[in-house]
Design an enzyme around this catalytic site. Structure first.
Site, short mmCIF file in Angstrom:
data_model
loop_
_atom_site.label_atom_id
_atom_site.label_comp_id
_atom_site.label_asym_id
_atom_site.label_seq_id
_atom_site.Cartn_x
_atom_site.Cartn_y
_atom_site.Cartn_z
N LYS A 16 0.83 -1.20 0.00
CA LYS A 16 0.00 0.00 0.00
C LYS A 16 0.88 1.26 0.00
O LYS A 16 2.09 1.19 0.27
CB LYS A 16 -0.92 -0.04 1.23
CG LYS A 16 -1.91 -1.21 1.23
CD LYS A 16 -2.81 -1.17 2.48
CE LYS A 16 -3.83 -2.29 2.51
NZ LYS A 16 -4.70 -2.22 3.72
N TYR A 56 -12.59 -2.46 -2.46
CA TYR A 56 -13.10 -2.46 -1.08
C TYR A 56 -14.63 -2.41 -1.03
O TYR A 56 -15.20 -1.93 -0.06
CB TYR A 56 -12.50 -1.29 -0.30
CG TYR A 56 -11.07 -1.55 0.13
CD1 TYR A 56 -10.72 -2.74 0.78
CD2 TYR A 56 -10.07 -0.60 -0.08
CE1 TYR A 56 -9.41 -2.98 1.19
CE2 TYR A 56 -8.76 -0.84 0.35
CZ TYR A 56 -8.44 -2.03 0.98
OH TYR A 56 -7.15 -2.27 1.39
N ASN A 130 -1.91 -0.24 7.34
CA ASN A 130 -1.26 -1.50 7.66
C ASN A 130 -0.39 -2.07 6.54
O ASN A 130 -0.16 -3.26 6.46
CB ASN A 130 -2.29 -2.52 8.15
CG ASN A 130 -3.44 -2.69 7.16
OD1 ASN A 130 -3.36 -2.20 6.03
ND2 ASN A 130 -4.48 -3.38 7.58
N HIS A 133 -1.84 -5.35 1.60
CA HIS A 133 -3.09 -6.08 1.44
C HIS A 133 -2.75 -7.51 1.03
O HIS A 133 -1.82 -7.72 0.25
CB HIS A 133 -3.96 -5.45 0.34
CG HIS A 133 -5.09 -6.34 -0.08
ND1 HIS A 133 -6.27 -6.41 0.62
CD2 HIS A 133 -5.19 -7.26 -1.09
CE1 HIS A 133 -7.07 -7.30 0.05
NE2 HIS A 133 -6.44 -7.83 -0.99
N GLU A 144 -10.16 -10.35 -6.86
CA GLU A 144 -9.17 -9.27 -6.77
C GLU A 144 -8.13 -9.38 -7.89
O GLU A 144 -7.74 -8.37 -8.49
CB GLU A 144 -8.49 -9.32 -5.40
CG GLU A 144 -9.44 -8.97 -4.25
CD GLU A 144 -8.86 -9.23 -2.87
OE1 GLU A 144 -7.71 -9.71 -2.77
OE2 GLU A 144 -9.56 -8.95 -1.88
N1 UDP Z 1 -9.69 -1.08 7.92
C1 UDP Z 1 -9.71 -0.02 8.83
N2 UDP Z 1 -10.45 -0.14 9.97
C2 UDP Z 1 -11.18 -1.26 10.26
C3 UDP Z 1 -11.16 -2.31 9.35
C4 UDP Z 1 -10.42 -2.19 8.19
O1 UDP Z 1 -9.05 0.99 8.60
O2 UDP Z 1 -11.83 -1.29 11.33
C5 UDP Z 1 -8.90 -0.96 6.68
C6 UDP Z 1 -7.53 -1.63 6.80
O3 UDP Z 1 -6.58 -0.87 6.06
C7 UDP Z 1 -7.78 -2.99 6.14
C8 UDP Z 1 -8.77 -2.61 5.03
O4 UDP Z 1 -9.59 -1.60 5.63
O5 UDP Z 1 -6.60 -3.58 5.67
C9 UDP Z 1 -9.63 -3.75 4.53
O6 UDP Z 1 -10.32 -4.32 5.62
P1 UDP Z 1 -10.52 -5.90 5.74
O7 UDP Z 1 -11.52 -6.12 6.82
O8 UDP Z 1 -10.78 -6.51 4.41
O9 UDP Z 1 -9.09 -6.40 6.34
P2 UDP Z 1 -7.85 -7.13 5.62
O10 UDP Z 1 -8.42 -8.19 4.71
O11 UDP Z 1 -7.07 -6.07 4.88
O12 UDP Z 1 -7.06 -7.71 6.76
MG MG Z 2 -9.90 -8.10 3.26
#
Ligand code: UDP
Ligand code: MG
Length: 176
Positions: A16, A56, A130, A133, A144
């Site tokens: 990212k 997303y 974080n 992805h 994706e």
């Molecule tokens: N995210 C966030 N707050 C939350 C949940 C998600 O900022 O409470 C952001 C975070 O950057 C995350 C992305 O949204 O990586 C996608 O969320 P997902 O639940 O799909 O998590 P991932 O698959 O990335 O672990």
């Molecule tokens: Mg996810």
């Protein structure tokens, strides 16, 4: 006899914009190399609002959705970092192996030795910045990978393809 059953999977990885800004690209690729998975495609992408929203779509009702779209587009980091590095990895249990190295979504909860645990943070606006992805399951991975890559950008056809005749259109080529 050893169990040689293989579960060959593909997974999409995005480094990212915060990962690029923090100069973590090499570090992350080195860590991912520990998995011995194969890289099937890789490119740098300037993420459009449309691509970000599609990627997303499962989070569109969340209160942080607007911030998340700006984040994946790199909007908070200035023009040099409005991009991500997109990669497709393939191999045995690829999805779980990469998710394990990535760590939990919330960088404060992620194992300290994981990529997110070591390098992620929560912004003052509450977004989980974080760094990486990684696809969560085979259905997400297929959706994706098809969203981010065209078949000719991958070294093999990871999913069935078809050939179509596209109507003539202008394309950019090198001037000399
Ligand atoms: N995210 C966030 N707050 C939350 C949940 C998600 O900022 O409470 C952001 C975070 O950057 C995350 C992305 O949204 O990586 C996608 O969320 P997902 O639940 O799909 O998590 P991932 O698959 O990335 O672990
Ligand atoms: Mg996810």
């Amino acid at each position: 006899m050893p169990n040689t059953n293989k579960n060959i999977q593909q997974t999409l990885v995005l480094i990212k914009p915060d990962g690029l800004k923090k100069s973590l690209t090499g570090n992350i690729l080195t860590k991912l190399a520990e998995t011995r998975l194969c890289i099937m495609g890789a490119k740098v992408v300037q993420v459009s609002r449309e691509l970000a929203t599609c990627h997303y779509q499962h989070l569109k009702d969340k209160p942080f959705f607007g911030e998340l779209i700006e984040y994946i587009q790199g909007k908070p980091y200035g023009p040099d970092y409005q991009r991500v590095m997109a990669l497709v990895y393939q191999g045995n249990d690829a999805i779980q192996k990469v998710r394990q190295l990535a760590g939990a979504t919330n960088p404060e909860e992620a194992d300290a030795t994981s990529i997110r645990g070591a390098f992620g943070r929560i912004t003052t606006k509450g977004v989980f910045e974080n760094v990486i992805h990684a696809s969560a399951n085979p259905e997400d991975a297929e959706r994706e990978i098809k969203l981010w890559f065209q078949p000719e950008e991958l070294v093999t056809d990871l999913y069935p393809t078809k050939t179509v005749t596209s109507s003539p259109k202008e394309v950019k080529v090198w001037a000399s």
